[in-house]
Write a protein that holds these residues in place. Structure first.
Motif, PDB file in Angstrom:
ATOM      1  N   PRO A 295       0.805  -1.221   0.000  1.00  0.00           N
ATOM      2  CA  PRO A 295       0.000   0.000   0.000  1.00  0.00           C
ATOM      3  C   PRO A 295       0.840   1.275   0.000  1.00  0.00           C
ATOM      4  O   PRO A 295       0.393   2.311  -0.486  1.00  0.00           O
ATOM      5  CB  PRO A 295      -0.822  -0.123   1.291  1.00  0.00           C
TER       6      PRO A 295
ATOM      7  N   GLN B  12       1.332   2.507  -3.510  1.00  0.00           N
ATOM      8  CA  GLN B  12       0.170   3.217  -4.035  1.00  0.00           C
ATOM      9  C   GLN B  12       0.115   4.635  -3.485  1.00  0.00           C
ATOM     10  O   GLN B  12      -0.240   5.580  -4.206  1.00  0.00           O
ATOM     11  CB  GLN B  12      -1.115   2.484  -3.683  1.00  0.00           C
ATOM     12  N   ARG B  13       0.508   4.817  -2.221  1.00  0.00           N
ATOM     13  CA  ARG B  13       0.522   6.158  -1.644  1.00  0.00           C
ATOM     14  C   ARG B  13       1.524   7.040  -2.379  1.00  0.00           C
ATOM     15  O   ARG B  13       1.251   8.210  -2.665  1.00  0.00           O
ATOM     16  CB  ARG B  13       0.857   6.094  -0.157  1.00  0.00           C
TER      17      ARG B  13
ATOM     18  N   TYR C 103       2.490   6.643  -5.513  1.00  0.00           N
ATOM     19  CA  TYR C 103       1.880   6.932  -6.812  1.00  0.00           C
ATOM     20  C   TYR C 103       0.874   8.081  -6.690  1.00  0.00           C
ATOM     21  O   TYR C 103       0.796   8.941  -7.568  1.00  0.00           O
ATOM     22  CB  TYR C 103       1.178   5.701  -7.366  1.00  0.00           C
ATOM     23  N   ASP C 104       0.100   8.079  -5.614  1.00  0.00           N
ATOM     24  CA  ASP C 104      -0.890   9.136  -5.423  1.00  0.00           C
ATOM     25  C   ASP C 104      -0.212  10.501  -5.315  1.00  0.00           C
ATOM     26  O   ASP C 104      -0.686  11.498  -5.883  1.00  0.00           O
ATOM     27  CB  ASP C 104      -1.727   8.871  -4.171  1.00  0.00           C
TER      28      ASP C 104
ATOM     29  N   THR D 187       8.577   2.796 -13.602  1.00  0.00           N
ATOM     30  CA  THR D 187       7.457   2.913 -12.673  1.00  0.00           C
ATOM     31  C   THR D 187       6.742   4.254 -12.792  1.00  0.00           C
ATOM     32  O   THR D 187       5.654   4.411 -12.230  1.00  0.00           O
ATOM     33  CB  THR D 187       7.921   2.730 -11.214  1.00  0.00           C
TER      34      THR D 187
ATOM     35  N   LEU E   2       2.570   6.177 -15.703  1.00  0.00           N
ATOM     36  CA  LEU E   2       1.699   7.058 -14.925  1.00  0.00           C
ATOM     37  C   LEU E   2       1.614   8.436 -15.558  1.00  0.00           C
ATOM     38  O   LEU E   2       0.522   8.986 -15.745  1.00  0.00           O
ATOM     39  CB  LEU E   2       2.226   7.155 -13.492  1.00  0.00           C
TER      40      LEU E   2
END
Length: 228
Positions: A33, A36-37, A39-40, A63, A67
């Protein structure tokens, strides 16, 4: 914002400010997780850069490139200006998104595959830091990196050496090498930007990507670095 000679740093009217994004996912959080944080954070910051009409400059990390590609395609007015740098030695391994000329009109392939990897990376970072006039650092590998030291640290130090008075933003909450730079006891002169002490602390530590991205975008504009 002024340079070392006292002259104001300005981008010519209607010329997008080139902003370096240095970001990658640390190996230790891949598939968690925490990834994902991160990425956010990156996604929210990239959207803020696009909204402020700056020109995003970044290296084609596998990576991050997909995005940025997706976010650019989602822009209502079409893909914004982006400068993508990649190493020639990794051309065959480049994410397929990097071949989309509707988003990445010109990909700058840097380096010499016959050279040592450290020299190749130096060439890439030299090209990116020379082009950019502001820089944002998020995450970054602490292990498994190419070269002698983590890439984000190298890019941070190169950018600061080349542009000692240019705006720099260290986003610490997602961790990685950026957080390590912030934790260095000797790092009293981390950044040059116009943020106040409380706003700078928020960029360093806030868990809210919207707050961090908003502070960075507003500071770039208030520093008269962006076209009006």
């Amino acid at each position: 914002m002024t340079n070392s000679s006292g002259s104001e740093i300005r981008t010519p009217q209607n010329t997008p400010l080139p902003v370096l994004l240095s970001a990658s996912i640390p190996d230790e959080i891949v598939g968690t997780p925490e990834a994902q944080r991160l990425y956010d954070f990156v996604a929210t910051i990239v959207r803020a850069v696009f909204a402020s009409r700056a020109r995003l400059v970044f290296g084609g990390h596998p990576t991050i490139t997909p995005l940025v590609h997706r976010l650019a395609k989602d822009q209502p007015g079409g893909p914004p200006p982006i400068v993508l740098h990649q190493l020639e030695r990794f051309r065959d391994q480049a994410p397929p998104e990097s071949a989309d000329t509707s988003v990445f009109g010109t990909v700058h392939w840097e380096g010499d595959p016959a050279a040592d990897i450290a020299a190749d990376l130096e060439c890439l970072r030299e090209a990116m830091t020379q082009r950019a006039k502001a820089a944002i650092f998020v995450g970054g590998k602490t292990t498994g990196f190419h070269g002698a030291r983590p890439g984000i640290r190298e890019e941070y130090e190169q950018f600061r050496a080349r542009h000692p008075q240019a705006p720099v933003y260290l986003v610490g909450a997602p961790g990685g090498e950026t957080a390590r730079i912030l934790s260095d006891a000797a790092g009293a002169d981390w950044e040059q930007n116009s943020l106040g002490d409380e706003a700078r602390r928020m960029v360093h530590s806030s868990d809210d990507p919207q707050i961090v991205a908003g502070l960075i975008a507003r500071d770039l504009a208030l520093s008269n670095c962006l076209p009006t």
